[in-house]
Design a protein around this motif. Structure first.
Motif, PDB file in Angstrom:
ATOM      1  N   GLU A   3      -3.259   7.085  -9.538  1.00  0.00           N
ATOM      2  CA  GLU A   3      -2.252   7.415  -8.533  1.00  0.00           C
ATOM      3  C   GLU A   3      -2.539   8.731  -7.842  1.00  0.00           C
ATOM      4  N   ASP A  13      -5.535   9.483  -6.740  1.00  0.00           N
ATOM      5  CA  ASP A  13      -6.353   9.015  -5.619  1.00  0.00           C
ATOM      6  C   ASP A  13      -5.469   8.425  -4.522  1.00  0.00           C
ATOM      7  N   SER A  14      -4.545   7.569  -4.909  1.00  0.00           N
ATOM      8  CA  SER A  14      -3.666   6.923  -3.923  1.00  0.00           C
ATOM      9  C   SER A  14      -2.828   7.943  -3.164  1.00  0.00           C
ATOM     10  N   SER A  15      -2.374   8.996  -3.855  1.00  0.00           N
ATOM     11  CA  SER A  15      -1.553  10.013  -3.213  1.00  0.00           C
ATOM     12  C   SER A  15      -2.348  10.851  -2.221  1.00  0.00           C
ATOM     13  N   ARG A  51      -4.795   8.545   2.613  1.00  0.00           N
ATOM     14  CA  ARG A  51      -3.796   7.923   3.488  1.00  0.00           C
ATOM     15  C   ARG A  51      -4.459   7.135   4.599  1.00  0.00           C
ATOM     16  N   SER A 100      -0.058   5.462   1.758  1.00  0.00           N
ATOM     17  CA  SER A 100      -1.081   5.725   0.755  1.00  0.00           C
ATOM     18  C   SER A 100      -1.954   4.484   0.568  1.00  0.00           C
ATOM     19  N   VAL A 101      -3.165   4.699   0.110  1.00  0.00           N
ATOM     20  CA  VAL A 101      -4.111   3.617  -0.104  1.00  0.00           C
ATOM     21  C   VAL A 101      -3.970   3.100  -1.533  1.00  0.00           C
ATOM     22  N   LEU A 102      -3.812   1.825  -1.689  1.00  0.00           N
ATOM     23  CA  LEU A 102      -3.708   1.223  -3.007  1.00  0.00           C
ATOM     24  C   LEU A 102      -5.068   1.202  -3.697  1.00  0.00           C
ATOM     25  N   SER A 103      -5.056   1.135  -5.008  1.00  0.00           N
ATOM     26  CA  SER A 103      -6.309   1.082  -5.759  1.00  0.00           C
ATOM     27  C   SER A 103      -7.160  -0.108  -5.331  1.00  0.00           C
ATOM     28  N   ASN A 122      -9.156   0.809  -2.254  1.00  0.00           N
ATOM     29  CA  ASN A 122      -9.995   2.002  -2.320  1.00  0.00           C
ATOM     30  C   ASN A 122     -11.472   1.616  -2.313  1.00  0.00           C
TER      31      ASN A 122
END
Length: 382
Positions: free
Chosen positions: A118, A120-122, A125, A137-140, A143
């Motif tokens: 999370e 990374d997700s935070s 963008r 935010s980008v989901l795992s 990514n």
């Protein structure tokens, strides 16, 4: 006060096909019209009232200037005046524009390095350049291979690193490309100032004269024993990070030095011989690094005015690179996605600073005066 500002965009000395200038002007005017409409909607919605009267002037780089008046005149003849944008900031320079990011555990597993989490997700963008945009935010699962770690070095370690790399810069630093001139214009189109900037590099790559190559070497010939102590401590610390045990052997250390808040980096992919994993440490300042997917049907921005306002494509990811933290990119993010830094926006008095926008143009992050990046390249698992 008018929303439009006049800017100079560089043609960088390339030949211009018939009708290309007219196409650029038409495109810039279309973007300006769209942006004015969005700005008006945001204003009526009360979004801009948090920072009353604050306007951002876009900065443009003019490359190839050597500093004398004749060359500046020649470069001016190759530039195109286009109409850009000054927008009211929706969030401004409040502390909440850069919320602390919290590391949470993740049970997922991907690749040789740790699973995406999370943090990374935070930090990553999706670009939504609308004035009223809300960058997600980008989901795992989305990514492409970007991992973020905070506070990899302490303030004291940063101080030692800066002292050491500045000493290296004085002895073996070399300028990347030509001297660049940044023109800053106000909302009336009047030139406020022109500042000359240069990017300086230290590297073990054999990309310049032998006397300027760093002693630690490059690739298969990288020699840990010839790395100065503070940098060697950094390499060992990164190699020991939890979840990064499969980085493999270090193959390169490259230092880039930027000042006057000019952090612009043109889109590119690091050389293949660097290795499978790139770990980039930020010193002295935060920044926003943009990852650009392989060019496809959603590529929309072709001209400098569009890039500054809309980023390079509608599918770009903006990554918050925090001071003393690292951004690691592997897999598709390393081999297929280009990375870059937009030229930035200037916020006038009372803040009087240069900012990045992060995901959306209503979130501005203040840049420092200087930024040093320490890029470590690793081979990966055999």
């Amino acid at each position: 006060m008018p929303l439009g500002v006049t800017c100079l965009a560089a043609w960088e000395g390339r030949s211009v096909a018939p009708g290309e200038r007219e196409k650029a002007v038409h495109g810039a005017e279309a973007v300006e019209t769209q942006t004015k409409t969005m700005a008006a909607r945001a204003h009526h919605a009360g979004i801009s009232q948090q920072v009353p009267g604050t306007l951002c002037s876009w900065l443009w780089g003019v490359t190839g200037c050597t500093g004398n008046s004749d060359n500046r005149s020649m470069m001016a003849a190759r530039t195109l005046a286009v109409r850009g944008l000054a927008c009211r900031t929706a969030v401004g320079l409040r502390a909440r524009t850069c919320l602390p990011l919290r590391v949470l555990s993740s049970s997922a597993s991907q690749g040789a390095l740790r699973a995406f989490n999370e943090l990374d997700s935070s930090a990553i963008r999706k670009v939504d350049p609308r004035l009223s945009g809300k960058a997600k935010s980008v989901l795992s699962s989305e990514n492409p291979g970007i991992r973020v770690e905070l506070n990899v070095v302490t303030k004291e370690e940063e101080s030692y690193l800066v002292e050491e790399v500045l000493a290296l810069k004085a002895v073996m630093g070399f300028q990347i490309g030509a001297l660049q001139t940044v023109l800053v214009r106000d909302h009336d189109g009047e030139q406020k100032r022109a500042q000359e900037v240069a990017v300086v590099r230290v590297t073990g790559r054999p990309e310049i004269e032998a006397e300027h190559i760093a002693p630690w070497g490059y690739g298969d010939n990288f020699d840990y024993s010839r790395v100065p102590p503070a940098l060697l401590q950094l390499v060992r610390k990164v190699e020991a990070l939890h979840g990064y045990e499969e980085l493999g052997k270090c193959r390169d250390i490259t230092l880039d030095f930027r000042d006057q808040s000019f952090f612009k980096l043109d889109p590119g992919i690091d050389p293949a011989d660097d290795g499978s994993h790139i770990v980039s440490l930020a010193l002295l300042s935060d920044a926003v690094v943009t990852f650009i997917p392989p060019i496809g049907p959603n590529a929309t921005a072709r001209y400098p005015a569009e890039v500054a306002m809309q980023s390079w494509t509608v599918d770009d990811f903006d990554v918050l690179s925090k001071r003393r933290g690292v951004v690691c990119y592997s897999g598709d993010a390393r081999w297929l996605w280009r990375h870059a830094v937009r030229i930035g926006v200037e916020v006038p008095e009372p803040e009087q600073c240069v900012c990045d926008w992060w995901g959306s143009r209503n979130i501005l992050l203040r840049r420092g005066e200087q930024r040093i990046t320490v890029d470590l390249a690793f081979q990966g698992s055999p």
